[in-house]
Enzyme design. Structure first.
Site, mmCIF file in Angstrom:
data_model
loop_
_atom_site.group_PDB
_atom_site.id
_atom_site.type_symbol
_atom_site.label_atom_id
_atom_site.label_comp_id
_atom_site.label_asym_id
_atom_site.label_seq_id
_atom_site.Cartn_x
_atom_site.Cartn_y
_atom_site.Cartn_z
ATOM 1 N N LEU A 300 -21.441 44.904 -32.478
ATOM 2 C CA LEU A 300 -20.963 43.987 -32.927
ATOM 3 C C LEU A 300 -20.512 45.030 -33.924
ATOM 4 O O LEU A 300 -18.791 44.233 -34.491
ATOM 5 C CB LEU A 300 -21.494 43.190 -33.299
ATOM 6 N N VAL A 426 -11.949 35.269 -34.881
ATOM 7 C CA VAL A 426 -12.130 36.613 -34.016
ATOM 8 C C VAL A 426 -13.830 37.307 -34.532
ATOM 9 O O VAL A 426 -14.082 37.587 -35.002
ATOM 10 C CB VAL A 426 -11.174 37.747 -33.789
ATOM 11 N N GLU A 427 -14.554 36.903 -33.632
ATOM 12 C CA GLU A 427 -16.161 37.374 -33.578
ATOM 13 C C GLU A 427 -16.214 36.633 -34.165
ATOM 14 O O GLU A 427 -17.671 36.756 -35.334
ATOM 15 C CB GLU A 427 -15.451 39.000 -34.113
ATOM 16 N N GLY A 428 -16.664 35.230 -34.573
ATOM 17 C CA GLY A 428 -16.824 34.680 -35.116
ATOM 18 C C GLY A 428 -16.262 34.223 -36.274
ATOM 19 O O GLY A 428 -15.689 33.952 -36.855
#
Length: 744
Positions: A300, A426-428
């Site tokens: 990540l 994005v990405e949470g």
């Protein structure tokens, strides 16, 4: 009944997905902040990030050419990226920034990756996202770290040269941030592949929000594996798994598009019903069944630490550059609007926070560049740098007002304004990142004993009590030391340490130590009093995460000022540095005080205040004098300001170029403008209704000569063009309006 047994009844165990997230990544500077002793020696020992000759050439060559090709307003007004831009990205290996050279990639550093993405984003968010995704979490990253040799040899060269375009599908309609709730299932079974019966998986999936899915030729897919027939053993649920599936594979559905805020990068859906794949499609092969979440979490860092923060920094530098230039050339009531204190307050905030953004960008990519994968730091970078970008952009919109809200080729803010919520989502979503991830992961990763203690509490080994008691003694000693250190720094603040060689930095370094010591005590008491309930107390834990985050930001500001600037540059940068560092420290203190104000237990709250001497705010404030100084410095054309806006590369005729030309013309004409205004006040000649008429009268009165008149008229022409907004005919076709020298 032992203490361990009692705690086992009340403390929840860690789920598999939580454990995998905790096990992934490294602990870096955030660990020392959490433990109350920020490691400035480690901070200063980090190698400086610099672009290599190859990376600089790529920016000067393909990136510059790409910027010249992009018409972002045309992209916003169409359905998708032009084919010539996609072809250029493929041909010049924009999709292979992270792929090793041995597979045909560019293998650039995280710092270079960030700089390239941010430079493109300053011109077009749609193109930046298109470049960003293949170089972030996706098939390329996963293959590099976990793929089999055959998979790497086949796929990585194809991804590097653009023969294949990847996408990665994780999010489902019913499972976004909750990866453990993925409903997409792959069932272990026998099936036909290339005319033979082989062992594989029958997968059904429904995914959304997948960037590049509409044009992808290879699909990365995350799903859960089940083995109801026991073909791989006795276990039914085998866990999250990642596979790589060609678009041409029977049953794969790719193509339907979403419309992400009209930014028009490719984003869409993918579905499949009972699609059979062989075990060879699993990234890393059959042995990696069930390892998917651990693989994803470990990778990540690129998205959270490089790509998304780069978008935040990019929009910040665009806002900073365009707002200071506009404030210089836009006049109201006979003055440049940059002279008004209301505008100066916004300009100073933009300037100081843009400095902080660049500091955090550089430091975070430096950490990634030395091979670390700091999961907490990258979460800090993702949340705070995208939020700062939104904050800065809002201030820029206020300054530029009507000019900022009229879409068109000349508008330098509209694209970023529309796109910034995408980076935040994005990405949470950022709510998740702040409230659950930063301190939630930080408390387990950064506490020296907590994770081992939780494991000991839930252990079934015969010696579990003995192990737990040993850890408990260490934990108590650790907490006592934290309390004594915080009390000492509260009562005797002058005992705080600082090793900086720069006098102006010393007090800030000491303040970081003081606040970190307080954080350590508050974190200890939270665990002691709330225990497992801290996980649900999101507002409290988020505030502790904010303290840790803002102290990281303050350390980034200090490092940038100390190591990135020469003595001469520090003179220009000083107000930026003071504003950014003071803002970070006051934000950290505000979060700490809000935590104490809202802590649910009265007695522990009073004890924490006493141990940390937190009865009032003590951090240095941003005062009006600093605001004025920074606002004035930000409107000058200094070397440091140019460095702080280096991601914005004007292209002839675009909005940034128009603003810059007017700004430079204004600065070059300041002595002449002063002479004209002085003569006008003395009554040496009469002014006109418009500036051009005033100049003609000044020429006739011989206040200025013909060359000076020509220079000022040139400035006026560029000024008028810069303050204009785009206009269109009835059918919204752009109209090019030339600046009329007779019209103000």
């Amino acid at each position: 009944m032992s203490i361990r047994t009692q705690l086992k009844k009340i403390m929840p165990s860690i789920s598999t997905t939580e454990q995998e997230a905790l096990d992934a990544g490294d602990v870096w500077l955030e660990g020392s902040i959490y433990q109350g002793i920020p490691d400035f020696d480690a901070l200063r020992a980090i190698p400086n990030a610099k672009l290599s000759a190859e990376e600089s050439a790529f920016l000067a060559g393909p990136v510059t050419t790409l910027l010249e090709m992009i018409d972002d307003f045309a992209i916003q007004s169409s359905k998708h990226l032009p084919d010539n831009i996609l072809d250029f990205l493929k041909a010049n290996k924009f999709f292979s920034l992270i792929i090793p050279k041995s597979f045909g990639g560019l293998e650039f550093s995280p710092y270079a990756n960030s700089t390239i993405v941010a430079t493109i984003a300053a011109k077009s968010s749609a193109v930046a996202v298109t470049v960003m995704v293949p170089n972030s979490l996706g098939p390329g990253e996963l293959l590099m770290h976990y793929g089999t040799s055959d998979q790497q040899q086949f796929w990585l060269p194809r991804l590097a040269e653009g023969t294949d375009i990847p996408c990665f599908a994780l999010t489902s309609p019913e499972a976004g941030s909750d990866a453990g709730g993925i409903p997409d299932i792959g069932t272990v079974t026998m099936g036909e592949y290339q005319g033979e019966q082989v062992l594989g998986l029958s997968i059904t999936w429904d995914k959304r929000y997948i960037t590049l899915a509409p044009i992808a030729t290879v699909l990365g897919l995350a799903f859960k594996v089940q083995d109801p027939q026991g073909l791989l053993g006795q276990q039914h649920d085998l866990g999250i798994t990642c596979a790589l599936i060609p678009r041409s594979h029977p049953g794969v559905e790719l193509g339907n598009r979403h419309d992400p805020m009209g930014v028009n990068f490719y984003n869409g859906t993918t579905r499949g019903q009972d699609v059979f794949i062989p075990m060879d499609f699993i990234i890393g092969g059959q042995k990696n069944i069930g390892r998917g979440w651990a693989m994803l979490v470990a990778c990540l860092g690129a998205g959270r630490g490089i790509s998304l923060p780069a978008l935040g920094v990019s929009v910040s530098q665009c806002s900073f550059k365009s707002s200071t230039e506009y404030a210089a050339v836009r006049e109201q009531f006979g003055l440049s609007i940059g002279k008004f204190e209301g505008i100066q307050e916004k300009l100073a905030d933009i300037a100081g926070k843009t400095y902080l953004q660049e500091s955090m960008r550089v430091l975070t990519t430096e950490g990634l560049g030395i091979g670390l994968k700091p999961s907490v730091v990258t979460a800090i970078a993702k949340y705070h740098m995208t939020e700062l970008g939104r904050d800065i952009l809002n201030s820029a919109m206020d300054i530029q007002a009507g000019k900022a809200i009229q879409r068109g080729p000349q508008n330098t803010l509209a694209s970023g304004y529309v796109a910034q919520p995408i980076a935040i989502t994005v990405e949470g979503a950022n709510i998740l990142t702040r409230n659950l991830m930063i301190f939630g992961q930080g408390v387990m990763r950064c506490h020296p004993y907590l994770q081992n203690m939780v494991e000991a509490i839930h252990s079934n080994h015969d010696n579990a009590d003995k192990v737990f008691n040993g850890i408990l003694r260490k934990t108590v000693g650790y907490s006592v030391n934290n309390s004594l250190r915080a009390l000492r720094l509260g009562v005797l603040p002058f005992t705080a340490s600082a090793n900086s060689k720069l006098p102006e930095v010393v007090s800030y370094e000491k303040n970081v130590h003081k606040l970190a010591a307080k954080l350590a005590v508050c974190a200890d008491f939270s665990l002691l009093v709330l225990g497992g309930k801290l996980k649900q107390a999101e507002m409290l834990s988020a505030r502790l995460g904010d303290v840790m985050s803002y102290l990281y930001a303050a350390m980034a500001s200090i490092r940038y000022y100390e190591t990135k600037l020469s003595a001469e540059e520090r003179v220009e940068a000083a107000p930026y540095f003071h504003y950014a560092t003071r803002w970070s420290l006051t934000q950290a203190e505000n979060a700490l005080m809000a935590f104490l104000d809202n802590f649910p237990a009265s007695a522990p709250r009073k004890l924490m205040r006493t141990l940390t001497m937190s009865f009032s705010h003590k951090m240095p404030k941003i005062n009006d004098d600093l605001v004025r100084e920074l606002a004035e410095q930000a409107q000058l054309d200094t070397q440091f300001k140019r460095h702080l806006t280096h991601l914005v590369q004007p292209v002839a005729g675009d909005g940034n170029d128009i603003n810059e030309q007017a700004y430079h013309a204004k600065l070059a004409s300041l002595p002449l403008l002063a002479k004209v205004k002085k003569s006008l006040r003395r009554g040496d000649f009469k002014g006109g209704a418009h500036f051009a008429v005033t100049l003609e009268n000044a020429l006739a009165a011989k206040i200025i000569n013909q060359d000076e008149f020509k220079q000022l008229m040139d400035y006026n022409s560029k000024r008028l063009r810069a303050i204009r907004v785009d206009e269109f005919d009835f059918d919204l076709n752009p109209i090019v309006v030339k600046a009329d020298l007779k019209i103000a």
